[in-house]
Write an enzyme that holds these catalytic residues in place. Structure first.
Site, PDB file in Angstrom:
ATOM      1  N   LYS A 113      -5.390   4.741   2.271  1.00  0.00           N
ATOM      2  CA  LYS A 113      -4.707   4.098   3.392  1.00  0.00           C
ATOM      3  C   LYS A 113      -5.413   4.399   4.728  1.00  0.00           C
ATOM      4  O   LYS A 113      -5.331   3.616   5.662  1.00  0.00           O
ATOM      5  CB  LYS A 113      -3.253   4.562   3.491  1.00  0.00           C
ATOM      6  CG  LYS A 113      -2.410   4.357   2.248  1.00  0.00           C
ATOM      7  CD  LYS A 113      -2.039   2.899   2.037  1.00  0.00           C
ATOM      8  CE  LYS A 113      -0.990   2.685   0.957  1.00  0.00           C
ATOM      9  NZ  LYS A 113      -1.440   2.998  -0.411  1.00  0.00           N
TER      10      LYS A 113
HETATM   11  C1  LIG Z   1      -1.396   2.317  -1.639  1.00  0.00           C
HETATM   12  C2  LIG Z   1      -2.099   2.923  -2.809  1.00  0.00           C
HETATM   13  C3  LIG Z   1      -2.501   2.142  -3.916  1.00  0.00           C
HETATM   14  C4  LIG Z   1      -2.195   0.670  -4.037  1.00  0.00           C
HETATM   15  O1  LIG Z   1      -2.935  -0.111  -3.157  1.00  0.00           O
HETATM   16  P1  LIG Z   1      -2.515  -1.630  -2.835  1.00  0.00           P
HETATM   17  O2  LIG Z   1      -3.404  -2.066  -1.753  1.00  0.00           O
HETATM   18  O3  LIG Z   1      -1.072  -1.550  -2.425  1.00  0.00           O
HETATM   19  O4  LIG Z   1      -2.689  -2.407  -4.100  1.00  0.00           O
HETATM   20  C5  LIG Z   1      -3.203   2.773  -4.943  1.00  0.00           C
HETATM   21  N1  LIG Z   1      -3.453   4.108  -4.893  1.00  0.00           N
HETATM   22  C6  LIG Z   1      -3.073   4.886  -3.864  1.00  0.00           C
HETATM   23  C7  LIG Z   1      -3.361   6.345  -3.902  1.00  0.00           C
HETATM   24  C8  LIG Z   1      -2.391   4.327  -2.776  1.00  0.00           C
HETATM   25  O5  LIG Z   1      -1.997   5.128  -1.747  1.00  0.00           O
END
Ligand SMILES: *Cc1c(COP(=O)(O)O)cnc(C)c1O
Length: 495
Positions: A113
């Site tokens: 993120k």
């Molecule tokens: C948010 C997240 C995901 C999923 O990503 P998307 O863009 O929502 O598909 C996968 N792994 C981790 C560790 C995340 O924080």
């Protein structure tokens, strides 16, 4: 370049408007009207650039109302050495000579993120100036863990912004809670809510929908906005790292010019894999897009059959950021693959809203099948994969990443497609010490931050500094409220 709503392509906005707005007024997602194309030359030009320079190069082609000196300043602030613990920012690790792992967790909160949430605040605050917005924006977030902390770090001390994060008292791990309650910055607030994630999220939605609150805040010079993954300012920075990874592999002689690279992504809200699709659309030689899910396998079924059906059991898994039954960003893919047919997208979304289900046209289903492959992996298998990666490659991975490695393996076995592949690694294993230690056969787990040292001692791998440093941080935010009292926290922060 203009941005349009996926539900009404007559609704055209500038990039600055699209980013400031987040969601379109009709509930659709703001999406570029046309996608800039990269030439093969562009990849060669970028090959010897730094990550920050690549970000400016790629983002500049989408943001013609931002200058390149603005974007350069944002990129060096967002991806500088004080934020990311490796110079490459998003390094690619060679796992076995044909499988590569794109590590997206070297930022301040150790989850992918950060790649977008370090950039979004700069884009947003500049967009507000361009739009001649005089009020200060206040970002409200309900989080189940990763997003809240990443948003706090991103918005910390960014001009003309405030941020308030609500997390469920009983819904986040000890490490995640510590990450949030020790948050630094003058413009931040953090508060726990009695109940689970749904209670926190419902409470935040109610704040957004409260006209009296909006009016009161406007009087104080504030307006509310959100930083969730449907904002274009979160998708765009994610396109950069797929292009960057391809450039790295070319530079290091691992890919020949034009050679196809499959990409496998652990998926929840469909933002990350959508960015890979956009990189392919722009001309990066990406082969199959492989969508990896945990037991919440609504996307596996959708990509295989063309039927999206959220009416199914919800599982809490050891890859919680993928525990999701409505993948919002899928709407952007539908818009692209229907050739921007906003009426068709509206129709699918109305069915999803009403029945929790829709079936795409045969034409669309064929397109999905050509572009994507999909698979899923349960918790037992996830832990086996973590153990195997450690034993065979001395590579420590988190449960989300493990799901992707497993699904890539399944794909290769089922299809015989042995093309080079890139796995997106979305979190540091140290964010999920209990599951990872369990996978390594450890049964007696330490409590609190001691579990970080336990995983380090077992593997000889050092915990990332932002997590290791948690034990010395003091708690700044100890408030806990009933969900009916969240409004008091907003009014308190925005005095
Ligand atoms: C948010 C997240 C995901 C999923 O990503 P998307 O863009 O929502 O598909 C996968 N792994 C981790 C560790 C995340 O924080």
């Amino acid at each position: 370049m203009y941005y349009v709503s996926t539900r009404n392509k007559e609704d055209r906005r500038t990039a600055a408007q699209a980013i400031a707005q987040g969601l379109a007024a009709d509930g659709g997602l703001m999406t570029p009207e046309v996608f800039p194309k990269l030439s093969q030359n562009a990849l060669e030009t970028m090959r010897d650039m730094s990550y920050q320079q690549r970000a400016v190069y790629v983002m500049g082609s989408f943001l013609d109302d931002f200058t390149s000196s603005e974007l350069s300043a944002f990129a060096s602030r967002a991806y500088g050495p004080d934020k990311f613990d490796v110079k490459a920012v998003a390094p690619v690790r060679d796992v076995d000579g044909n499988t590569y792992c794109l590590e997206l967790w070297h930022g301040p909160t150790c989850a992918f993120k950060d790649m977008a949430l370090q950039m979004l605040p700069h884009l947003l605050s500049a967009a507000l100036v361009k739009n001649q917005e005089e009020k200060t924006v206040c970002i409200l977030v309900a989080t189940s863990g990763d997003t809240g902390k990443a948003a706090l770090e991103g918005f910390k001390d960014v001009e003309k912004t405030r941020i308030l994060v609500f997390y469920p008292k009983d819904g986040v791990s000890a490490i995640q809670q510590l990450q949030m309650v020790t948050q630094e910055g003058e413009n931040v607030g953090v508060c726990s809510v009695v109940g689970n994630f749904d209670d926190a999220q419902t409470g935040v939605k109610r704040l957004f929908a409260d006209p009296a609150l909006r009016e009161q805040l406007a009087g104080r010079g504030f307006f509310l906005s959100s930083a969730n993954s449907i904002n274009w300012g979160r998708v765009l920075p994610q396109i950069v790292y797929y292009i960057s990874a391809y450039c790295d592999l070319m530079r290091d002689g691992k890919l020949q010019k034009g050679e196809a690279l499959n990409v496998c992504v652990p998926t929840g809200n469909f933002g990350n894999i959508l960015a890979a699709y956009y990189a392919k659309t722009m001309g990066v030689p990406i082969g199959k897009l492989i969508c990896a899910s945990n037991s919440n396998n609504v996307l596996t079924d959708f990509l295989r059959t063309g039927v999206y059906d959220r009416n199914r059991t919800f599982y809490n898994t050891m890859s919680p950021s993928m525990d999701i039954l409505i993948s919002s960003n899928l709407e952007r893919l539908l818009f692209a693959l229907t050739g921007h047919d906003d009426a068709e997208v509206r129709d699918y979304m109305a069915q999803l809203n009403q029945d929790g289900r829709y079936e795409v046209s045969p034409v669309l289903r064929d397109k999905l099948g050509k572009l994507f492959a999909a698979g899923y992996c349960d918790d037992t298998r996830t832990q086996q994969v973590i153990g195997r990666m450690w034993n065979e490659h001395k590579y420590l991975i988190d449960p989300h990443t493990a799901v992707a490695f497993e699904v890539l393996d399944q794909y290769r076995k089922e299809t015989g497609d042995a093309s080079p592949a890139l796995v997106a690694s979305t979190a540091s294993p140290f964010k999920f010490c209990d599951s990872v230690l369990g996978a390594l056969g450890v049964t007696e787990l330490e409590q609190g931050t001691a579990i970080l040292e336990q995983l380090s001692a077992r593997t000889g791998v050092a915990a990332p500094a932002p997590l290791a440093g948690l034990k010395d941080k003091s708690v700044r935010f100890a408030q806990n409220v009933e969900k009916d009292h969240m409004v008091d926290q907003v009014l308190e922060l925005l005095k």
